[in-house]
Design an enzyme around this catalytic site. Structure first.
Site, PDB file in Angstrom:
ATOM      1  N   CYS A   1      26.835  32.247  33.635  1.00 40.90           N
ATOM      2  CA  CYS A   1      27.767  31.148  33.931  1.00 40.90           C
ATOM      3  C   CYS A   1      27.498  29.980  32.987  1.00 40.90           C
ATOM      4  CB  CYS A   1      27.610  30.667  35.374  1.00 40.90           C
ATOM      5  SG  CYS A   1      27.931  31.905  36.637  1.00 40.90           S
TER       6      CYS A   1
ATOM      7  N   CYS B   1      23.073  30.503  37.555  1.00 38.64           N
ATOM      8  CA  CYS B   1      23.564  31.749  36.954  1.00 38.64           C
ATOM      9  C   CYS B   1      23.564  31.608  35.432  1.00 38.64           C
ATOM     10  CB  CYS B   1      24.961  32.023  37.501  1.00 38.64           C
ATOM     11  SG  CYS B   1      25.940  33.212  36.579  1.00 38.64           S
TER      12      CYS B   1
END
Length: 134
Positions: free
Chosen positions: A31, A28
């Site tokens: 992230c 991600c």
């Protein structure tokens, strides 16, 4: 959930502490962008009864461990993996998501996404709970 080494852990073990859950995965991009800010925050909060807990969504714990080692990130990590039980229980529909839980176990803040606004909101929520930040 189990940690990345397969040891069963319960968030209830942290009752009495402020807990910041970070739902994330190494694949991600937002992230990954957020991780350095969390590392800085972790250093500020670790001695104040606040615990940062990553809840990882990778395909394998090994993928998460490799990413964490590469970045030098060393806070508690739990593995949600393919079953995504924790995501379901906390109603997390996207990552990254930060969930702030007070000393009584009450969710006080949820932030979805990454960036300056998310970091500012979490820092503000921590201050409201009595945490001293730079």
């Amino acid at each position: 959930l189990e940690d990345l080494n397969g040891v069963a852990r319960k968030i209830s073990e942290l009752r009495g502490k402020i807990v910041l859950l970070d739902f994330w995965a190494s694949w991600c991009a937002p992230c990954r962008t957020q991780m350095p800010a969390l590392a800085r925050l972790d250093k500020e909060i670790m001695d104040q009864g606040v615990v940062l807990v990553g809840i990882n969504d990778d395909e394998t714990p090994e993928a998460a461990k490799a990413y964490l080692a590469e970045g030098g990130y060393d806070w508690m990590q739990l593995y949600d993996g393919k079953q995504k039980d924790a995501r379901a229980k906390f109603k997390v529909t996207a990552i990254p998501t930060l969930v702030l839980i007070d000393r009584d176990g009450v969710i006080t803040e949820i932030q979805i996404g990454s960036g300056d606004a998310v970091e500012a909101a979490i820092r503000s929520a921590l201050r409201r709970l009595g945490v001293s930040l730079h």
